[in-house]
Motif scaffolding. Structure first.
Motif: not given
Length: 165
Positions: A90-108
């Motif tokens: 299947g396709r690779s994906f990201i999951q788990a971890g700290r969602a707030t960090v992912r959110t904080a890193l999107y715009m940067p």
């Protein structure tokens, strides 16, 4: 209607004042700690990472700077997870971890893909290879967290690579 518009303007100004007060409080707390101030300075030296993103990384990932590169990406939830079973892939994906960090890193990551020379080249390379833009941005987010971890581990600021002549 004019009353509602006036009240909404007042509320927006009040919210802006509260946000300014919160920003000032955050900056004062970081400045009060030498260790936190130096870690924040290292993070903000990376093109694309501003003060609020640096603060979010320091708060949400206090272990940043003590991890291996793969661990930092996995902890942030930016490590690709491969789905496979037997012959099926299947396709690779990201999951788990700290969602707030992912959110904080999107715009940067969007800013870094445009203005950070190293990450801009990587983004262009991924797009040229046929990767969707969201996948390329996720890869830039991963690179940002790995870079932040490495710089904090070394205790040095980001420096642009000098061109070889």
């Amino acid at each position: 209607m004019p009353l509602l518009k006036r009240q909404n303007r007042y509320r927006l100004k009040q919210i802006e004042r509260h946000l300014d007060a919160l920003d000032a409080n955050i900056k004062a707390r970081i400045a009060a700690s030498d260790a936190m101030a130096s870690r924040c300075a290292i993070l903000t030296s990376i093109p694309g990472i501003g003060f609020l993103t640096a603060f979010a990384l320091l708060v949400e990932m206090p272990e940043l700077g003590t991890l291996e590169p793969g661990q930092a990406a996995s902890l942030a939830g930016l490590a690709p997870i491969t789905r496979q079973s037997g012959q099926w892939r299947g396709r690779s994906f990201i999951q788990a971890g700290r969602a707030t960090v992912r959110t904080a890193l999107y715009m940067p990551a969007l800013v870094a893909a445009r203005f950070n020379p190293d990450l801009s080249a990587k983004y262009t390379q991924l797009i040229a290879a046929g990767k969707p833009p969201k996948v390329a941005i996720t890869a830039i987010m991963r690179k940002l967290v790995v870079l932040a971890n490495a710089l904090l581990k070394k205790g040095s600021h980001w420096q642009e690579k000098a061109a070889c002549t």
